[in-house]
Write a protein that holds these residues in place. Structure first.
Motif, PDB file in Angstrom:
ATOM      1  N   ALA A  66       8.024 -21.107  20.768  1.00  0.00           N
ATOM      2  CA  ALA A  66       9.171 -20.518  20.067  1.00  0.00           C
ATOM      3  C   ALA A  66      10.110 -19.829  21.044  1.00  0.00           C
ATOM      4  CB  ALA A  66       8.675 -19.528  19.005  1.00  0.00           C
ATOM      5  N   ASP A  84       1.937 -21.045  20.275  1.00  0.00           N
ATOM      6  CA  ASP A  84       3.052 -21.122  19.328  1.00  0.00           C
ATOM      7  C   ASP A  84       4.165 -20.159  19.710  1.00  0.00           C
ATOM      8  OD1 ASP A  84       1.799 -23.063  17.823  1.00  0.00           O
ATOM      9  OD2 ASP A  84       1.095 -21.680  16.274  1.00  0.00           O
ATOM     10  N   ALA A  85       3.779 -18.962  20.131  1.00  0.00           N
ATOM     11  CA  ALA A  85       4.776 -17.967  20.539  1.00  0.00           C
ATOM     12  C   ALA A  85       5.532 -18.458  21.772  1.00  0.00           C
ATOM     13  CB  ALA A  85       4.112 -16.626  20.828  1.00  0.00           C
ATOM     14  N   GLU A 142       2.790 -10.524  23.888  1.00  0.00           N
ATOM     15  CA  GLU A 142       2.598 -10.487  22.446  1.00  0.00           C
ATOM     16  C   GLU A 142       1.860  -9.180  22.138  1.00  0.00           C
ATOM     17  OE1 GLU A 142       1.313 -13.642  18.948  1.00  0.00           O
ATOM     18  OE2 GLU A 142       0.930 -14.142  21.030  1.00  0.00           O
ATOM     19  N   LEU A 145      10.862 -11.905  19.027  1.00  0.00           N
ATOM     20  CA  LEU A 145      10.643 -12.864  17.956  1.00  0.00           C
ATOM     21  C   LEU A 145       9.460 -12.377  17.130  1.00  0.00           C
ATOM     22  CD1 LEU A 145      10.816 -16.284  19.877  1.00  0.00           C
ATOM     23  CD2 LEU A 145      12.684 -15.071  18.774  1.00  0.00           C
ATOM     24  N   GLU A 146       9.545 -12.600  15.822  1.00  0.00           N
ATOM     25  CA  GLU A 146       8.450 -12.236  14.924  1.00  0.00           C
ATOM     26  C   GLU A 146       8.130 -13.422  14.036  1.00  0.00           C
ATOM     27  OE1 GLU A 146       9.347  -8.649  12.778  1.00  0.00           O
ATOM     28  OE2 GLU A 146       9.550  -7.482  14.626  1.00  0.00           O
ATOM     29  N   LEU A 147       6.866 -13.530  13.686  1.00  0.00           N
ATOM     30  CA  LEU A 147       6.385 -14.617  12.840  1.00  0.00           C
ATOM     31  C   LEU A 147       6.568 -14.228  11.371  1.00  0.00           C
ATOM     32  CD1 LEU A 147       5.007 -17.389  12.952  1.00  0.00           C
ATOM     33  CD2 LEU A 147       2.809 -16.196  12.917  1.00  0.00           C
ATOM     34  N   HIS A 148       7.387 -15.009  10.656  1.00  0.00           N
ATOM     35  CA  HIS A 148       7.649 -14.783   9.238  1.00  0.00           C
ATOM     36  C   HIS A 148       7.519 -16.104   8.509  1.00  0.00           C
ATOM     37  CE1 HIS A 148       9.083 -10.611   9.381  1.00  0.00           C
ATOM     38  NE2 HIS A 148       9.526 -10.934  10.576  1.00  0.00           N
ATOM     39  N   TRP A 164       8.697 -18.649  13.681  1.00  0.00           N
ATOM     40  CA  TRP A 164       9.084 -17.593  14.626  1.00  0.00           C
ATOM     41  C   TRP A 164      10.582 -17.389  14.524  1.00  0.00           C
ATOM     42  CZ3 TRP A 164       5.913 -14.470  17.269  1.00  0.00           C
ATOM     43  CH2 TRP A 164       4.570 -14.837  17.384  1.00  0.00           C
ATOM     44  N   CYS A 165      10.994 -16.154  14.281  1.00  0.00           N
ATOM     45  CA  CYS A 165      12.411 -15.828  14.103  1.00  0.00           C
ATOM     46  C   CYS A 165      12.797 -14.678  15.016  1.00  0.00           C
ATOM     47  CB  CYS A 165      12.688 -15.408  12.666  1.00  0.00           C
ATOM     48  SG  CYS A 165      12.274 -16.674  11.455  1.00  0.00           S
ATOM     49  N   GLY A 171       1.804 -11.995  15.892  1.00  0.00           N
ATOM     50  CA  GLY A 171       3.007 -12.192  15.091  1.00  0.00           C
ATOM     51  C   GLY A 171       4.265 -11.558  15.648  1.00  0.00           C
ATOM     52  N   ALA A 172       4.203 -11.028  16.858  1.00  0.00           N
ATOM     53  CA  ALA A 172       5.397 -10.468  17.502  1.00  0.00           C
ATOM     54  C   ALA A 172       5.326 -10.764  18.989  1.00  0.00           C
ATOM     55  CB  ALA A 172       5.490  -8.971  17.280  1.00  0.00           C
TER      56      ALA A 172
END
Length: 123
Positions: A10, A6-7, A83, A108-111, A115-116, A87-88
């Protein structure tokens, strides 16, 4: 240990959008939808500044020559990502346009399952 699937997806999406902004194919404001709201202004400003630098470089390279001359688009040479925690993801990207090489760093961080971007730097 490598980054999650997923990372990686993104990162690919965000880097592709950044390259489109740098090449002038889309406005820098489009980066906003892939960025945390608190960081959006800074990320968009960095994308806009990068697009302006690319445009200036192309204008100066052309000089007084008004013949149709297509400048080489910004392209991705290599992407390194890690990573550091779940989440980052932190990314270093090597870019090239013509004879110029660029570097782009981003995080990018998972919020809320998305991923943002939180940071973007073009060097």
């Amino acid at each position: 240990m490598g980054a999650s699937g997923d990372a990686k997806l993104a990162v690919k999406r965000f880097v592709r959008m950044c390259v489109e902004v740098l090449n002038g194919y889309r406005p820098a404001a489009h980066l906003r939808r892939l960025t945390l709201p608190a960081e959006a202004a800074e990320v968009v400003a960095e994308g806009l500044a990068g697009a302006r630098r690319v445009a200036e470089m192309r204008r100066s390279r052309r000089g007084g020559d008004r013949r149709l001359q297509r400048a080489a688009p910004v392209a991705v040479l290599k992407v390194h990502l890690c990573e550091p925690r779940t989440g980052a993801v932190e990314v270093a990207v090597a870019l090239v346009t013509g004879e110029r090489t660029w570097a782009m760093a981003l995080r990018l961080e998972l919020h809320k399952d998305a991923w943002c971007a939180t940071t973007l730097r073009l060097i």
